[in-house]
Write an enzyme that holds these catalytic residues in place. Structure first.
Site, mmCIF file in Angstrom:
data_model
loop_
_atom_site.group_PDB
_atom_site.id
_atom_site.type_symbol
_atom_site.label_atom_id
_atom_site.label_comp_id
_atom_site.label_asym_id
_atom_site.label_seq_id
_atom_site.Cartn_x
_atom_site.Cartn_y
_atom_site.Cartn_z
ATOM 1 N N SER A 122 62.135 -21.946 4.978
ATOM 2 C CA SER A 122 62.845 -22.070 3.698
ATOM 3 C C SER A 122 62.845 -20.788 2.872
ATOM 4 O O SER A 122 63.868 -20.463 2.259
ATOM 5 C CB SER A 122 62.263 -23.229 2.888
ATOM 6 O OG SER A 122 62.571 -24.443 3.528
ATOM 7 N N THR A 180 56.850 -30.014 0.565
ATOM 8 C CA THR A 180 56.886 -30.373 1.978
ATOM 9 C C THR A 180 55.561 -31.010 2.392
ATOM 10 O O THR A 180 54.701 -31.286 1.538
ATOM 11 C CB THR A 180 57.294 -29.141 2.832
ATOM 12 O OG1 THR A 180 57.491 -29.572 4.176
ATOM 13 C CG2 THR A 180 56.243 -28.040 2.806
ATOM 14 N N LYS A 240 54.886 -34.861 -0.065
ATOM 15 C CA LYS A 240 56.151 -35.439 -0.539
ATOM 16 C C LYS A 240 55.988 -36.775 -1.276
ATOM 17 O O LYS A 240 56.782 -37.100 -2.155
ATOM 18 C CB LYS A 240 57.110 -35.642 0.641
ATOM 19 C CG LYS A 240 57.738 -34.364 1.148
ATOM 20 C CD LYS A 240 58.760 -34.686 2.228
ATOM 21 C CE LYS A 240 59.418 -33.438 2.764
ATOM 22 N NZ LYS A 240 60.501 -33.757 3.710
ATOM 23 N N ASN A 285 61.337 -34.138 -2.288
ATOM 24 C CA ASN A 285 61.239 -32.823 -1.626
ATOM 25 C C ASN A 285 61.724 -31.688 -2.530
ATOM 26 O O ASN A 285 61.640 -30.523 -2.142
ATOM 27 C CB ASN A 285 62.012 -32.814 -0.300
ATOM 28 C CG ASN A 285 63.501 -32.676 -0.501
ATOM 29 O OD1 ASN A 285 64.045 -33.100 -1.517
ATOM 30 N ND2 ASN A 285 64.180 -32.095 0.472
ATOM 31 N N ASP A 309 66.767 -34.672 1.465
ATOM 32 C CA ASP A 309 66.735 -34.687 2.942
ATOM 33 C C ASP A 309 67.885 -35.505 3.544
ATOM 34 O O ASP A 309 68.582 -35.044 4.444
ATOM 35 C CB ASP A 309 65.399 -35.272 3.444
ATOM 36 C CG ASP A 309 64.269 -34.258 3.389
ATOM 37 O OD1 ASP A 309 64.541 -33.052 3.458
ATOM 38 O OD2 ASP A 309 63.101 -34.689 3.272
ATOM 39 N N GLY A 329 59.230 -41.127 7.792
ATOM 40 C CA GLY A 329 59.736 -40.579 6.539
ATOM 41 C C GLY A 329 61.171 -40.071 6.629
ATOM 42 O O GLY A 329 61.980 -40.318 5.734
ATOM 43 N N LEU A 386 67.252 -34.683 14.716
ATOM 44 C CA LEU A 386 66.746 -34.025 13.507
ATOM 45 C C LEU A 386 65.859 -32.836 13.869
ATOM 46 O O LEU A 386 65.596 -31.973 13.032
ATOM 47 C CB LEU A 386 65.951 -35.008 12.632
ATOM 48 C CG LEU A 386 66.648 -36.290 12.184
ATOM 49 C CD1 LEU A 386 65.852 -36.949 11.070
ATOM 50 C CD2 LEU A 386 68.072 -36.035 11.737
ATOM 51 N N TYR A 422 64.776 -29.262 15.237
ATOM 52 C CA TYR A 422 65.483 -27.973 15.383
ATOM 53 C C TYR A 422 64.670 -26.972 16.189
ATOM 54 O O TYR A 422 65.063 -25.813 16.336
ATOM 55 C CB TYR A 422 65.861 -27.393 14.017
ATOM 56 C CG TYR A 422 64.743 -27.393 13.010
ATOM 57 C CD1 TYR A 422 63.779 -26.402 13.020
ATOM 58 C CD2 TYR A 422 64.656 -28.405 12.065
ATOM 59 C CE1 TYR A 422 62.749 -26.417 12.112
ATOM 60 C CE2 TYR A 422 63.624 -28.430 11.139
ATOM 61 C CZ TYR A 422 62.675 -27.433 11.169
ATOM 62 O OH TYR A 422 61.644 -27.446 10.273
HETATM 63 P P1 NAP Z 1 56.994 -39.443 10.821
HETATM 64 O O1 NAP Z 1 57.056 -39.925 9.406
HETATM 65 O O2 NAP Z 1 55.685 -39.137 11.431
HETATM 66 O O3 NAP Z 1 57.788 -40.553 11.715
HETATM 67 C C1 NAP Z 1 57.973 -40.347 13.070
HETATM 68 C C2 NAP Z 1 58.625 -41.561 13.727
HETATM 69 O O4 NAP Z 1 58.665 -41.294 15.125
HETATM 70 C C3 NAP Z 1 57.854 -42.859 13.571
HETATM 71 O O5 NAP Z 1 58.737 -43.942 13.697
HETATM 72 C C4 NAP Z 1 56.901 -42.808 14.764
HETATM 73 O O6 NAP Z 1 56.456 -44.071 15.211
HETATM 74 C C5 NAP Z 1 57.809 -42.223 15.814
HETATM 75 N N1 NAP Z 1 57.022 -41.540 16.855
HETATM 76 C C6 NAP Z 1 56.124 -40.537 16.680
HETATM 77 N N2 NAP Z 1 55.614 -40.168 17.879
HETATM 78 C C7 NAP Z 1 56.208 -40.971 18.812
HETATM 79 C C8 NAP Z 1 56.086 -41.075 20.227
HETATM 80 N N3 NAP Z 1 55.262 -40.288 20.932
HETATM 81 N N4 NAP Z 1 56.817 -42.020 20.853
HETATM 82 C C9 NAP Z 1 57.651 -42.830 20.166
HETATM 83 N N5 NAP Z 1 57.813 -42.769 18.803
HETATM 84 C C10 NAP Z 1 57.107 -41.840 18.152
HETATM 85 O O7 NAP Z 1 57.873 -38.136 10.995
HETATM 86 P P2 NAP Z 1 59.189 -37.740 10.169
HETATM 87 O O8 NAP Z 1 58.800 -36.955 8.981
HETATM 88 O O9 NAP Z 1 59.997 -38.969 10.016
HETATM 89 O O10 NAP Z 1 59.901 -36.710 11.165
HETATM 90 C C11 NAP Z 1 60.532 -37.151 12.359
HETATM 91 C C12 NAP Z 1 61.239 -35.974 13.019
HETATM 92 O O11 NAP Z 1 62.276 -35.488 12.180
HETATM 93 C C13 NAP Z 1 60.308 -34.784 13.306
HETATM 94 O O12 NAP Z 1 60.639 -34.256 14.542
HETATM 95 C C14 NAP Z 1 60.676 -33.784 12.222
HETATM 96 O O13 NAP Z 1 60.484 -32.448 12.632
HETATM 97 C C15 NAP Z 1 62.155 -34.067 12.040
HETATM 98 N N6 NAP Z 1 62.622 -33.702 10.686
HETATM 99 C C16 NAP Z 1 63.633 -32.787 10.606
HETATM 100 C C17 NAP Z 1 64.131 -32.418 9.371
HETATM 101 C C18 NAP Z 1 65.249 -31.409 9.289
HETATM 102 O O14 NAP Z 1 65.493 -30.878 8.198
HETATM 103 N N7 NAP Z 1 65.979 -31.155 10.358
HETATM 104 C C19 NAP Z 1 63.599 -32.999 8.211
HETATM 105 C C20 NAP Z 1 62.569 -33.944 8.337
HETATM 106 C C21 NAP Z 1 62.094 -34.281 9.595
HETATM 107 P P3 NAP Z 1 55.008 -44.663 14.761
HETATM 108 O O15 NAP Z 1 55.156 -45.021 13.308
HETATM 109 O O16 NAP Z 1 54.832 -45.836 15.657
HETATM 110 O O17 NAP Z 1 53.998 -43.559 14.981
#
Ligand code: NAP
Length: 296
Positions: free
Chosen positions: A32, A77, A81, A102, A117, A144, A235, A237
């Site tokens: 960022s 971040t 958050k 955020n 987001d 999230g 999502l 990158y």
């Molecule tokens: P999070 O709150 O930890 O949620 C992750 C989700 O994925 C939950 O539903 C979790 O299930 C599931 N999960 C995690 N590990 C898994 C596995 N090994 N097998 C199956 N399901 C799994 O994470 P988040 O903040 O939502 O982020 C999710 C993704 O989005 C990440 O890769 C992050 O880098 C990306 N992201 C990108 C941006 C962007 O600007 N491009 C912004 C935010 C996030 P459980 O609850 O059962 O653990």
């Protein structure tokens, strides 16, 4: 500066410069600062963006410092958050629904929290001419990011969102915040999930499956079940083209990579702080270069 890595081009700071902070822990690898400073340079605004590594125990003091130091605002971040919300003076309705902030803007000492987001993700779709109005969407993951994305999809008038995750209970729990006619939640191993795949226009990976260093992983989508015209989004990158997106591309699906969401959420935050439209293309291009420098 020709030949400089994207992240280290210096910015001019003077006595009039407004400062925007990033509160996170850790922040060393954040893209960022370089993205926002490129946007400030492009628009010739007298702003600069500075990362602050804030330990969870110091969050309250860090938020108070936004007022004390008269920062223009901040991004927030991981892992702050949700916790940051209790220290703000007001929270935008969307951020309240999502349950996370955020972006903070400092309006004469009043700190107002937003969540950009989800709408940032919508911007990444519209930039690629993906139509959301009346779309049937399958969203993989119930964390999230999924929470922000489902809220934004409904605001953008998607017809129906199916949230599917390894835990059907968590997916259903997230869906229960919305009306049943618009959102449902289910286990992604169920037969019902395959039926939803056949009927969807857009599918989104909002899990970390496929993120480096585990780039061999991907969510359990049976490609033959997926509607042939479905747009496939990730999502993640890092890498830019995940295994999930690579397979989708090979099968002829249009794909949307994750850096667009990062640029989109940043562009909305930029506008909240400055009241000036953000240079989205410059921000997205800066991110692409940073990602290539870092991961390729
Ligand atoms: P999070 O709150 O930890 O949620 C992750 C989700 O994925 C939950 O539903 C979790 O299930 C599931 N999960 C995690 N590990 C898994 C596995 N090994 N097998 C199956 N399901 C799994 O994470 P988040 O903040 O939502 O982020 C999710 C993704 O989005 C990440 O890769 C992050 O880098 C990306 N992201 C990108 C941006 C962007 O600007 N491009 C912004 C935010 C996030 P459980 O609850 O059962 O653990």
């Amino acid at each position: 500066m020709a030949g400089s890595p994207t992240g280290v081009i210096p910015v001019n700071v003077s006595g009039t410069t407004r400062v925007v902070g990033l509160l996170g822990w850790p922040v060393e690898h954040s893209m960022s600062p370089a993205m926002h400073n490129a946007a400030f340079r492009e628009t010739m605004l007298d702003y600069t963006y500075v990362p602050f590594a804030v330990k969870p125990d110091d969050l309250q003091q860090a938020v108070a410092a936004i007022r004390a130091l008269n920062l223009a605002g901040a991004n927030v971040t991981i892992p702050h958050k949700v916790a940051v919300m209790q220290y703000l003076d007001d929270i935008d309705e969307g951020a309240r629904r999502i349950g996370a902030v955020n972006t903070i803007v400092n309006v004469q000492g009043r700190l107002i929290g937003y969540n950009t987001d989800g709408m940032g993700f919508i911007r990444s779709l519209t930039e690629q001419a993906v139509v959301i109005t009346d779309a049937k969407v399958v969203l993989l993951g119930a964390g999230g990011a999924a929470r922000a994305v489902v809220d934004a999809l409904l605001s953008a008038k998607a017809e129906f969102v199916t949230i599917a995750a390894r835990s059907g209970v968590k997916a259903s729990d997230l869906a229960s915040h919305y009306v049943k006619s618009s959102v449902s939640g289910m286990d992604w191993c169920s037969e019902e999930f395959n039926q939803k795949l056949a009927d969807c226009n857009i599918i989104i990976n909002a899990t970390p499956l496929g993120m480096a260093p585990h780039s061999e992983e991907m969510p359990p989508v049976i490609w033959s079940s997926l509607a042939p015209n479905a747009v496939v989004c990730d999502l993640i990158y890092n890498p830019l083209t995940t295994r999930f997106l690579q397979q989708a591309k090979e099968r002829g699906h249009k794909i949307v990579t994750g850096e667009g969401m990062l640029a989109g959420q940043g562009a909305l935050a930029f506008q909240i702080w400055t009241n000036v439209p953000a240079p989205y293309e410059v921000m997205a291009k800066n991110l692409l270069q940073q990602i290539r420098d870092m991961f390729e």
